[in-house]
Design a protein around this motif. Structure first.
Motif, PDB file in Angstrom:
ATOM      1  N   VAL A  82       0.822  -1.200   0.000  1.00 18.08           N
ATOM      2  CA  VAL A  82       0.000   0.000   0.000  1.00 18.08           C
ATOM      3  C   VAL A  82       0.862   1.258   0.000  1.00 18.08           C
ATOM      4  CG1 VAL A  82      -1.699   1.339   1.296  1.00 18.08           C
ATOM      5  CG2 VAL A  82      -1.950  -1.138   1.080  1.00 18.08           C
ATOM      6  N   GLY A  83       1.878   1.297   0.860  1.00 19.89           N
ATOM      7  CA  GLY A  83       2.755   2.463   0.902  1.00 19.89           C
ATOM      8  C   GLY A  83       3.466   2.682  -0.414  1.00 19.89           C
ATOM      9  N   ALA A  84       3.952   1.608  -1.022  1.00 15.28           N
ATOM     10  CA  ALA A  84       4.644   1.721  -2.310  1.00 15.28           C
ATOM     11  C   ALA A  84       3.710   2.199  -3.404  1.00 15.28           C
ATOM     12  CB  ALA A  84       5.257   0.373  -2.679  1.00 15.28           C
ATOM     13  N   VAL A  85       2.441   1.791  -3.361  1.00 14.89           N
ATOM     14  CA  VAL A  85       1.462   2.233  -4.352  1.00 14.89           C
ATOM     15  C   VAL A  85       1.244   3.745  -4.249  1.00 14.89           C
ATOM     16  CG1 VAL A  85      -0.995   2.147  -4.944  1.00 14.89           C
ATOM     17  CG2 VAL A  85       0.281   0.026  -4.627  1.00 14.89           C
ATOM     18  N   ILE A  86       1.112   4.247  -3.033  1.00 10.89           N
ATOM     19  CA  ILE A  86       0.916   5.684  -2.836  1.00 10.89           C
ATOM     20  C   ILE A  86       2.140   6.458  -3.317  1.00 10.89           C
ATOM     21  CG2 ILE A  86       0.593   7.475  -1.089  1.00 10.89           C
ATOM     22  CD1 ILE A  86      -1.021   5.413   0.508  1.00 10.89           C
ATOM     23  N   ASP A  87       3.326   5.963  -2.993  1.00 11.46           N
ATOM     24  CA  ASP A  87       4.556   6.642  -3.419  1.00 11.46           C
ATOM     25  C   ASP A  87       4.671   6.656  -4.938  1.00 11.46           C
ATOM     26  OD1 ASP A  87       5.087   6.957  -0.762  1.00 11.46           O
ATOM     27  OD2 ASP A  87       6.505   5.280  -0.629  1.00 11.46           O
ATOM     28  N   ALA A  88       4.361   5.525  -5.580  1.00 16.45           N
ATOM     29  CA  ALA A  88       4.463   5.459  -7.039  1.00 16.45           C
ATOM     30  C   ALA A  88       3.482   6.419  -7.697  1.00 16.45           C
ATOM     31  CB  ALA A  88       4.202   4.026  -7.502  1.00 16.45           C
ATOM     32  N   ALA A  89       2.273   6.523  -7.148  1.00 20.84           N
ATOM     33  CA  ALA A  89       1.280   7.441  -7.703  1.00 20.84           C
ATOM     34  C   ALA A  89       1.739   8.886  -7.577  1.00 20.84           C
ATOM     35  CB  ALA A  89      -0.058   7.237  -6.993  1.00 20.84           C
ATOM     36  N   ALA A  90       2.293   9.239  -6.412  1.00 18.07           N
ATOM     37  CA  ALA A  90       2.753  10.614  -6.204  1.00 18.07           C
ATOM     38  C   ALA A  90       3.911  10.957  -7.135  1.00 18.07           C
ATOM     39  CB  ALA A  90       3.153  10.800  -4.747  1.00 18.07           C
ATOM     40  N   GLN A  91       4.839  10.053  -7.301  1.00 17.16           N
ATOM     41  CA  GLN A  91       5.992  10.302  -8.161  1.00 17.16           C
ATOM     42  C   GLN A  91       5.603  10.400  -9.632  1.00 17.16           C
ATOM     43  OE1 GLN A  91       8.721   7.161  -7.220  1.00 17.16           O
ATOM     44  NE2 GLN A  91       9.014   7.856  -5.088  1.00 17.16           N
ATOM     45  N   ALA A  92       4.514   9.714 -10.028  1.00 19.90           N
ATOM     46  CA  ALA A  92       4.079   9.735 -11.425  1.00 19.90           C
ATOM     47  C   ALA A  92       3.208  10.930 -11.749  1.00 19.90           C
ATOM     48  CB  ALA A  92       3.335   8.447 -11.745  1.00 19.90           C
ATOM     49  N   GLY A  93       2.756  11.682 -10.737  1.00 16.44           N
ATOM     50  CA  GLY A  93       1.963  12.873 -11.016  1.00 16.44           C
ATOM     51  C   GLY A  93       0.660  12.982 -10.258  1.00 16.44           C
ATOM     52  N   ALA A  94       0.264  11.988  -9.497  1.00 15.24           N
ATOM     53  CA  ALA A  94      -0.952  12.102  -8.694  1.00 15.24           C
ATOM     54  C   ALA A  94      -0.719  13.104  -7.576  1.00 15.24           C
ATOM     55  CB  ALA A  94      -1.339  10.744  -8.122  1.00 15.24           C
ATOM     56  N   ASN A  95      -1.632  14.024  -7.406  1.00 14.14           N
ATOM     57  CA  ASN A  95      -1.459  15.062  -6.391  1.00 14.14           C
ATOM     58  C   ASN A  95      -2.615  15.122  -5.392  1.00 14.14           C
ATOM     59  OD1 ASN A  95      -3.323  16.007  -8.200  1.00 14.14           O
ATOM     60  ND2 ASN A  95      -2.128  17.796  -8.860  1.00 14.14           N
ATOM     61  N   ASN A  96      -3.411  14.045  -5.339  1.00 19.71           N
ATOM     62  CA  ASN A  96      -4.502  14.005  -4.368  1.00 19.71           C
ATOM     63  C   ASN A  96      -4.752  12.550  -3.966  1.00 19.71           C
ATOM     64  OD1 ASN A  96      -6.710  14.419  -2.771  1.00 19.71           O
ATOM     65  ND2 ASN A  96      -8.023  15.266  -4.359  1.00 19.71           N
ATOM     66  N   VAL A  97      -4.485  12.245  -2.700  1.00 18.60           N
ATOM     67  CA  VAL A  97      -4.837  10.933  -2.152  1.00 18.60           C
ATOM     68  C   VAL A  97      -6.216  11.090  -1.527  1.00 18.60           C
ATOM     69  CG1 VAL A  97      -4.202   9.070  -0.590  1.00 18.60           C
ATOM     70  CG2 VAL A  97      -2.414  10.425  -1.708  1.00 18.60           C
TER      71      VAL A  97
END
Length: 337
Positions: free
Chosen positions: A224-239
């Motif tokens: 789960v933590g790695a998924v959030i990090d990967a999304a943020a690094q790829a351009g996701a700016n809202n969890v």
């Protein structure tokens, strides 16, 4: 000669009388051979207007209860001993128990059908309504992460195109981080104008905002933590949200329901003991259902951690789920008068 004829006639009458007696005895013996004796408790039929004798293993529908209903001991709950003939072919309006033509019936003061008459007093039947609750804990087996890419621009087309590029990168990153067994899908999309409001003036469009939400469902909670990090690094700016649930919940729900039922039965027995009686049967059970409350993480804190994901991984701690169940039952309690 007349005397001899008289003797012959007398002998014929005696023979005929003996034949009748033998026939009656044979018929009586056959009838008695079909008779049985049962011991149980008197009760009303589900369909009104009838009476049954409830034994340990069977119900007998008393066809001729009118013959005994004026007796002082003829009432619900009375232990009786009845002798008669089962009539399985009899047609009745009550569809409960084996039809039974009773020849004799008497009160029975010893244990019958597990019940007992105390001091010759008529038992009183009371209904009590109780409820049982239970809460058990279980470990979740599934995580649901919802992230979004939000872009803004003066023109709607520019906001949309920038969002499309970033969202494509985020989806690819999520699939890689979550693994082959995960499900990645778009869960929402929105493109809308941004307004500025001035006093006494109509709203003015200052730009456009595009938002693309992506939901990841995965069974490996350690990712789960790695998924959030990967999304943020790829351009996701809202969890937007993260939740832990139990997909394979049948066993946990059954356990919670079992414990709730046991608690309800225990309460009914406690009430019966307080009244000086006992629970004779459970009349009705209603299940309130089992509820599993998902675990929701603090998304504000996750956003802050994800913003610095390049420095360190986002830590996610998974807790336990609470599974609650409720049962309501109606019990019949027998108490002495």
């Amino acid at each position: 000669m007349k005397i001899r004829e008289g003797e012959i006639m007398m002998r014929r009458k005696v023979l005929m009388l003996l034949s009748v007696i033998v026939l009656i005895s044979a018929v009586s013996a056959q009838a008695l051979a079909k008779e049985i004796t049962v011991r149980g408790r008197l009760g009303r039929t589900v369909e009104g207007g009838g009476w049954i004798i409830q034994t340990d293993s069977e119900k007998y529908l008393v066809l001729n209860f009118q013959r005994f209903q004026n007796e002082s001991w003829f009432h619900v709950g009375q232990a009786v001993e009845a002798t008669g003939e089962p009539r399985p072919d009899a047609i009745t309006t009550q569809m409960e128990g084996t039809p039974f033509e009773v020849r004799t019936m008497r009160p029975f003061d010893e244990g019958a059908s597990g019940a007992q008459v105390t001091n010759g007093l008529r038992p009183r039947l009371t209904r009590v309504i109780v409820s049982g609750d239970s809460t058990i804990q279980a470990q979740p087996d599934t995580a649901i992460v919802n992230v979004a890419v939000v872009t803004q621009s003066k023109r709607a087309l520019d906001a949309q195109q920038e969002n499309a590029n970033k969202s494509d990168a985020v989806v690819r990153a999520l699939k890689t981080a979550a693994g082959a067994g995960a499900e990645v899908k778009t869960s929402g999309y929105n493109l809308q104008p941004q307004y500025v409001y001035n006093q006494n003036q109509p709203p003015t469009i200052t730009g456009y905002q595009a938002s693309n939400s992506v939901t990841v469902t995965l069974n490996d909670l350690s990712k789960v933590g790695a998924v959030i990090d990967a999304a943020a690094q790829a351009g996701a700016n809202n969890v937007q949200s993260i939740a832990f649930i139990l997909r394979n919940d049948r066993q946990a729900k059954q356990q919670a329901l079992t414990e709730a039922t046991r608690e309800a039965v225990s309460k009914a027995q406690a009430v019966a003991q307080a009244l000086g009686g006992r629970v004779t049967r459970i009349i009705e059970v209603q299940e309130g259902g089992a509820v599993i409350r998902p675990i929701y993480e603090n998304t504000d804190a996750i956003r802050t951690m994800a913003a610095g994901a390049q420095a360190r991984p986002t830590p996610i701690e998974v807790g336990s789920l609470d599974i609650t169940s409720q049962v309501q039952l109606i019990a019949e309690v027998e108490t002495p008068q």
